[in-house]
Scaffold this motif. Structure first.
Motif, short mmCIF file in Angstrom:
data_model
loop_
_atom_site.label_atom_id
_atom_site.label_comp_id
_atom_site.label_asym_id
_atom_site.label_seq_id
_atom_site.Cartn_x
_atom_site.Cartn_y
_atom_site.Cartn_z
N TYR A 3 48.34 -49.00 -23.23
CA TYR A 3 48.65 -47.66 -22.76
C TYR A 3 49.54 -46.96 -23.77
O TYR A 3 50.49 -47.54 -24.28
CB TYR A 3 49.37 -47.70 -21.39
N SER A 4 49.22 -45.72 -24.07
CA SER A 4 50.11 -44.83 -24.81
C SER A 4 50.89 -44.04 -23.77
O SER A 4 50.29 -43.45 -22.87
CB SER A 4 49.33 -43.85 -25.69
N VAL A 5 52.20 -44.07 -23.89
CA VAL A 5 53.08 -43.32 -23.00
C VAL A 5 53.90 -42.40 -23.89
O VAL A 5 54.62 -42.87 -24.78
CB VAL A 5 53.97 -44.26 -22.17
N LEU A 6 53.77 -41.10 -23.68
CA LEU A 6 54.44 -40.12 -24.52
C LEU A 6 55.28 -39.18 -23.68
O LEU A 6 54.95 -38.87 -22.54
CB LEU A 6 53.44 -39.26 -25.29
N ASP A 7 56.40 -38.75 -24.28
CA ASP A 7 57.10 -37.59 -23.76
C ASP A 7 57.12 -36.58 -24.89
O ASP A 7 57.35 -36.92 -26.05
CB ASP A 7 58.49 -37.91 -23.22
N VAL A 8 56.79 -35.34 -24.55
CA VAL A 8 56.63 -34.28 -25.55
C VAL A 8 57.32 -33.02 -25.05
O VAL A 8 57.05 -32.56 -23.94
CB VAL A 8 55.14 -33.99 -25.82
N THR A 9 58.20 -32.48 -25.88
CA THR A 9 58.82 -31.20 -25.60
C THR A 9 58.52 -30.28 -26.78
O THR A 9 59.08 -30.46 -27.87
CB THR A 9 60.34 -31.34 -25.40
N PRO A 10 57.60 -29.33 -26.61
CA PRO A 10 57.27 -28.42 -27.71
C PRO A 10 58.48 -27.59 -28.14
O PRO A 10 59.28 -27.15 -27.31
CB PRO A 10 56.19 -27.52 -27.12
N THR A 11 58.59 -27.40 -29.46
CA THR A 11 59.61 -26.51 -30.02
C THR A 11 58.96 -25.20 -30.48
O THR A 11 59.64 -24.19 -30.60
CB THR A 11 60.35 -27.18 -31.19
N VAL A 12 57.67 -25.26 -30.73
CA VAL A 12 56.82 -24.08 -30.95
C VAL A 12 55.50 -24.38 -30.23
O VAL A 12 55.15 -25.54 -30.04
CB VAL A 12 56.55 -23.78 -32.45
N ASP A 13 54.78 -23.35 -29.84
CA ASP A 13 53.57 -23.60 -29.07
C ASP A 13 52.27 -23.27 -29.80
O ASP A 13 51.19 -23.37 -29.22
CB ASP A 13 53.62 -22.89 -27.73
N THR A 14 52.35 -22.94 -31.07
CA THR A 14 51.15 -22.54 -31.81
C THR A 14 50.14 -23.68 -31.96
O THR A 14 48.94 -23.42 -32.09
CB THR A 14 51.54 -22.00 -33.20
N TRP A 15 50.57 -24.91 -31.95
CA TRP A 15 49.69 -26.06 -32.13
C TRP A 15 48.96 -26.47 -30.85
O TRP A 15 47.94 -27.15 -30.90
CB TRP A 15 50.47 -27.27 -32.67
N ILE A 16 49.45 -26.03 -29.70
CA ILE A 16 48.98 -26.55 -28.42
C ILE A 16 47.52 -26.20 -28.11
O ILE A 16 46.75 -27.09 -27.71
CB ILE A 16 49.93 -26.13 -27.29
N PRO A 17 47.05 -24.95 -28.26
CA PRO A 17 45.65 -24.66 -27.89
C PRO A 17 44.62 -25.52 -28.64
O PRO A 17 43.71 -26.07 -28.01
CB PRO A 17 45.50 -23.18 -28.22
N ALA A 18 44.76 -25.66 -29.94
CA ALA A 18 43.81 -26.49 -30.71
C ALA A 18 43.95 -27.95 -30.33
O ALA A 18 42.94 -28.67 -30.23
CB ALA A 18 44.02 -26.30 -32.20
N TYR A 19 45.17 -28.41 -30.10
CA TYR A 19 45.41 -29.79 -29.74
C TYR A 19 44.67 -30.11 -28.43
O TYR A 19 43.93 -31.10 -28.36
CB TYR A 19 46.91 -30.06 -29.59
N ILE A 20 44.85 -29.28 -27.43
CA ILE A 20 44.21 -29.51 -26.13
C ILE A 20 42.69 -29.42 -26.25
O ILE A 20 41.96 -30.24 -25.70
CB ILE A 20 44.76 -28.54 -25.08
N ALA A 21 42.21 -28.44 -26.98
CA ALA A 21 40.77 -28.21 -27.09
C ALA A 21 40.04 -29.32 -27.83
O ALA A 21 38.89 -29.64 -27.51
CB ALA A 21 40.51 -26.87 -27.78
#
Length: 100
Positions: A3-21
């Motif tokens: 299992y990969s268990v991550l905690d992530v707190t974005p400091t900028v959100d520009t990377w998020i749409p491509a990451y999710i898609a």
């Protein structure tokens, strides 16, 4: 199973749409699946370790998880996520070392 268990707190959100898609397809390519990817979580024990998101992925093997991490399609997303967030990623084997 791992299992990969991550905690992530974005400091900028520009990377998020491509990451999710794009990363879901890459996860599946390596035999992984998302079990949880959510901002709906609460800490019920220990010192505050806040995070905006908690993510849990299931992998068929350690090799599958590590191959995902170094997949040339994923590496740009990994770099964007780590540059644009405070992230911690733990790879956990599905076993009980304390069982008697």
């Amino acid at each position: 199973m791992f299992y990969s268990v991550l905690d992530v707190t974005p400091t900028v959100d520009t990377w998020i749409p491509a990451y999710i898609a794009e990363t879901g397809v890459i996860v599946k390519k390596h035999g992984g699946k998302y079990l949880a990817r959510t901002a709906s979580h609460e800490q019920i024990e220990g010192d505050d370790a806040g995070a905006a998101l908690r993510i849990i992925l299931e992998w068929p093997s350690k090799e599958a998880a590590l191959n995902f991490m170094k997949d040339p399609e994923y590496v740009p997303h990994l770099k964007a996520r780590t540059a644009g967030s405070v992230s911690h990623h733990f790879l956990i084997e599905a076993k009980d070392d304390l069982a008697q």
